[in-house]
Every structure is written in C-alpha cells, then in structure tokens.
Design a protein around this motif. Structure first.
Motif, short mmCIF file in Angstrom:
data_model
loop_
_atom_site.label_atom_id
_atom_site.label_comp_id
_atom_site.label_asym_id
_atom_site.label_seq_id
_atom_site.Cartn_x
_atom_site.Cartn_y
_atom_site.Cartn_z
N ASP A 1 2.03 42.05 -0.51
CA ASP A 1 1.53 40.82 -1.16
C ASP A 1 2.68 39.93 -1.58
OD1 ASP A 1 -1.00 41.78 -0.79
OD2 ASP A 1 -1.28 42.49 -2.86
N CYS A 2 3.71 40.56 -2.16
CA CYS A 2 4.87 39.80 -2.63
C CYS A 2 5.54 39.06 -1.46
CB CYS A 2 5.87 40.74 -3.31
SG CYS A 2 7.47 40.01 -3.60
N LEU A 3 5.79 39.78 -0.38
CA LEU A 3 6.49 39.16 0.76
C LEU A 3 5.63 38.08 1.41
CD1 LEU A 3 8.17 42.36 2.32
CD2 LEU A 3 9.29 40.56 0.98
N GLU A 4 4.34 38.36 1.56
CA GLU A 4 3.46 37.37 2.22
C GLU A 4 3.33 36.11 1.37
OE1 GLU A 4 0.61 39.68 5.35
OE2 GLU A 4 -0.19 39.47 3.32
N GLN A 5 3.12 36.32 0.06
CA GLN A 5 2.94 35.15 -0.83
C GLN A 5 4.21 34.30 -0.89
OE1 GLN A 5 1.68 36.63 -4.64
NE2 GLN A 5 -0.25 37.34 -3.77
N THR A 6 5.37 35.00 -1.02
CA THR A 6 6.62 34.25 -1.13
C THR A 6 6.90 33.48 0.16
OG1 THR A 6 7.40 36.06 -2.52
CG2 THR A 6 9.05 34.45 -1.84
N ALA A 7 6.63 34.12 1.28
CA ALA A 7 6.84 33.42 2.57
C ALA A 7 5.97 32.16 2.61
CB ALA A 7 6.51 34.36 3.72
#
Ligand SMILES: Cc1cc2nc3c(=O)[nH]c(=O)nc-3n(C[C@H](O)[C@H](O)[C@H](O)COP(=O)(O)OP(=O)(O)OC[C@H]3O[C@@H](n4cnc5c(N)ncnc54)[C@H](O)[C@@H]3O)c2cc1C
Length: 417
Positions: free
Chosen positions: A118-124
């Motif tokens: 979730d963190c990586l997808e949201q930040t991207a």
C-alpha cells in the motif's frame, strides 16, 4: 511516440522503489513502470510468510556486507549511502513503522506485507509515477542518447534512462544480455538440506540454538562452514545455519547435484574432550543413574535418547554399565555427527537466485551499466544475493535508490545527489 525521463522495467521491489525515489528527488519527472504480469509487487506480498521482512537491523555496513555471498565487496560503498537505517527512516517518513525481532529481522508493525505494498503504490501514485500492467518488455534498444523500449503488444516508448528491475526472471535478464552484458548462470540459493539418517528419524521439530556445520562438497576447492540455530525437519535440516550454508555454497552444491557431507556439532562451541569429560564425571559420580535420565548437555530429551540409541546404548542402560568407548561415541556424535546431504529441500519463507548480470559490468556508485550508459539496474537482476533475513530486499532498496539519485541528478539539479 510516448516520451519519458525514466522507464522502469519490472514492478517489483526494486522497480517501485527506484521509480518513487527518482520522482521524489526530481519532482515533475516523467516516470513509468512497465510490468509484465497483471499484478505488481507479488514477491513483496508473499515475502516473509506474508509479513515482509523488509530489512535487517544491522546498521554496521562492514558487518552488513558479510550477509551477501555475492556482492559483498561491491555493496560496501553502496551501503554507505543507503543502508538499513535509511530504509527504516524512509518507510517511517512514508507512514510505515518497522519493528525489529530478536534475530534482527525487521517487519512492518502491522505484520502484513500489504502495508508495504500500500505504501509503495500510494507513494508512486502521489508522485505521478505511471504504471502499465500486462506489459512485457521484449527489447530495449539504445539509439544515440536515448532508449527505445519495445513491448510485446507492439508499443514503442522512448526514454532518456531505463532502470532494469526485472528480478531473477530469465527473460528480463536477456534484455541486459542483448544490450551487451555478460550474464552469470542462475542457480538457486536459500534452501534446506535433504538428509535421511536414523539419528534424525522421529525428531522433526527439534531445534538447536547453536550448531556448527562443516560441509565437504565433492569437487569443491574448499570446505564451507557456518554456525547458528538449526532445526530438524521431516526431510532433513533447516534453520539459519543451514540456509547460510546453502547461500554461501550455492554454486558448489549445484555443481555436485546437491550431494555433500556435513559434520555437525550440535552443542557448539563444546569440544569433544569437554563433552567426554562431562560424561566421565557423571559415570564417576552417578554410576547408578540411567544415562537417558542424566543428560549433561543442553539438547532435548528426545534428541539425547536418539543420540544414545545411535551410539549403541540400550534405553535402560546405567552409567555404571557404560564403557569408555560408548562414552567416546556419544561425545563424538554430539560434537561431530557425519550426515550425508542427499538433495535440496525448499524453504518457503524466502528464496532467491544467485546469478544475473555480472557485477563487474555495473558501476555500483550509480548502479549504471558500464557497457551501456544510461541503463541502470537494481535488485535481483544483478548477480548479488543475500542470506535470509531481509538482506535481499535491502539490496533492492539500496540499488534502486542509488540509481534513482544518479538519474535524478542527471535530469537536473537534485539536492540529494
Ligand atoms: C517466497 C519468497 C519470499 C521472500 N521473502 C523475502 C523477505 O522476507 N525478505 C527479503 O529480503 N527477501 C525476500 N525474498 C526475496 C525478495 O523477494 C527478492 O530479492 C526481491 O523481490 C527482488 O526484487 P526485484 O524487484 O529485483 O525483483 P522482483 O520482485 O522479482 O520483481 C521483478 C518484476 O519484474 C517483472 N518483469 C520481469 N521481466 C519483465 C519484462 N521483460 N517486462 C516487464 N516486467 C518484467 C516481474 O514480473 C516482476 O514483477 C523472498 C522471495 C520469495 C520468492
């Protein structure tokens, strides 16, 4: 033709982290991730038994590199710039707190790999990183100072930089080979040992806090040795000491068809002489006691009984009835049991491949190819791998972060570069 600053090939840990780090260091840059499958970050999802062992609590870079059978020299400089402490800080700054377990492994406090995804997808998304799924990159072509990236569905995308983050997939590695890189043949790393031996029968689940294993592999120039916790399984041996050996001897074991002889000290660092002394003392001081009831060592009762059985003692035998030869045999088996490794077992928590793009063809200060400038690589696509414990993700975070800083700097002024 669509134009980008950076095309990332592969939507795994290295690809996402690199894309985000570039977009963060150089806001406004046009970054896109091309992923062959319908889903991204699939290995992150299943990693660490679904908890994602993000990194390892080892902030001393000299010690840290010792956990990389391949890449330890090259990573020293890289870890000076981005190491586990930076990984912890990065995830904290992006809303994910990591916790450390007794053995040094670090996981999200939620105990769920989905938190990392979730963190990586949201930040991207926040940074405008594009993503195309089901987009297999078939060819990367260098034309003057830019790249043409050809996808299986016939599209051609243009970019100044390419980050190759295709992991251990052979097809991804051929992209590097076609651009002139040497590939080191892939072999599995991080596996357990298949051993059939009467000593181990019925002992599945028995663990040892500290064993020493010496491994003789037919045809290998040297013996390998490791110490650490060990676990008897249904099919042989597992646990950190075994997994470390499997990683450091990955190539030699592959060459021998996973045949080797292991010599195990179950009570390391206890020596044969000291073990025999303890047994002698018991025979002197408690001759009427059953050997099976008086275990002077730390091993479990079940293992002690198996050790006595294999040393030729009967279940009810007293110390007084035990000859010196038998005591010597117990001490020998305890401190140097020879076991034949007959094959490679699976380790479900984590596995990696040794091999990939040859390290000497990459400038590890920038993770840029020396053969094809403008092409960057990170993660498992390179011939770098670590032992189990979060080291493989750390390699992906570090490599892709360094690549991103170098690319961002070249795209314009960057405070971090
Ligand atoms: C079961 C399991 C558990 C693990 N657990 C841990 C753990 O807890 N901690 C740890 O440190 N390591 C763990 N690892 C190792 C870790 O997952 C890898 O080292 C890490 O994922 C490597 O990241 P990567 O981005 O280089 O490659 P990958 O994660 O493999 O990502 C590569 C991506 O590129 C895509 N791709 C490949 N070729 C192309 C192409 N031509 N075009 C477009 N896309 C392409 C692939 O589909 C894939 O999505 C585990 C591995 C496994 C298999």
């Amino acid at each position: 033709m669509e134009d980008f600053d950076l095309i990332v090939v592969g939507g795994g840990a290295a690809g996402f982290f690199g894309a985000i780090a570039c977009a963060e260091a150089r806001p406004g840059s046009r970054v896109i991730i091309l992923e062959a499958t319908p889903r991204v970050l699939t290995k992150v999802k299943i990693s660490g038994g679904g908890r994602c062992n993000v990194t390892h609590h080892q902030f001393d870079t000299k010690r840290l590199v010792m956990s990389y059978p391949r890449g330890n020299k090259e990573l020293i400089g890289a870890f000076h710039r981005f190491q586990p402490r930076d990984t912890v800080a990065w995830f904290a700054a992006h809303g994910v707190e990591l916790k450390v377990e007794e053995d040094g492994r670090m996981f999200p406090v939620t105990n769920s790999s989905q938190t990392i995804i979730d963190c990586l997808e949201q930040t991207a998304r926040q940074h405008g990183v594009g993503l195309r799924l089901k987009t297999l990159v078939q060819r990367v072509e260098k034309v003057d100072d830019h790249f043409l990236v050809h996808t299986k569905d016939g599209a051609v995308l243009r970019s100044r930089f390419v980050l190759l983050a295709t992991g251990s997939m052979p097809f991804g590695q051929t992209l590097a080979r076609d651009l002139g890189h040497r590939l080191v043949d892939p072999v599995p790393s991080l596996f357990t040992f298949e051993i059939k031996d009467p000593l181990l029968e019925g002992l599945s689940g028995t663990s040892f806090p500290r064993v020493h294993i010496q491994l003789k592999i037919p045809g290998a120039a040297q013996d390998f040795q490791q110490e650490g916790p060990c676990l008897i399984t249904h099919w042989g041996l597992s646990g950190p000491a075994v997994l470390k050996l499997s990683a450091f001897a990955a190539r030699e074991l592959f060459a021998s068809g996973y045949k080797a002889q292991a010599l195990i000290n179950w009570e390391y660092p206890l020596k044969y002489e000291a073990a025999l002394e303890r047994l002698d003392a018991l025979r002197r001081e408690h001759p009427k006691k059953k050997v099976s009831n008086e275990n002077p060592f730390g091993c479990t009762r079940r293992f002690w009984e198996a050790l006595l059985r294999e040393s030729g003692l009967s279940a009810a035998q007293l110390y007084a009835e035990t000859g010196r030869k038998q005591l010597q045999e117990i001490a020998r088996r305890l401190t140097a049991t020879p076991l034949n490794v007959e094959g490679k077992g699976v380790f479900k928590e984590e596995f990696v491949t040794a091999g990939g793009v040859a390290r000497e063809e990459i400038d590890f200060r920038r993770m840029e190819s020396k053969v094809c400038p403008g092409l960057f690589m990170a993660g498992e696509v390179i011939d770098v791998d670590g032992i189990t414990g979060g080291f493989n993700f750390q390699n992906a975070w570090t490599g892709s972060w360094l690549a991103a800083q170098a690319m961002a700097y070249s795209l314009g002024d960057s405070p971090k570069a």
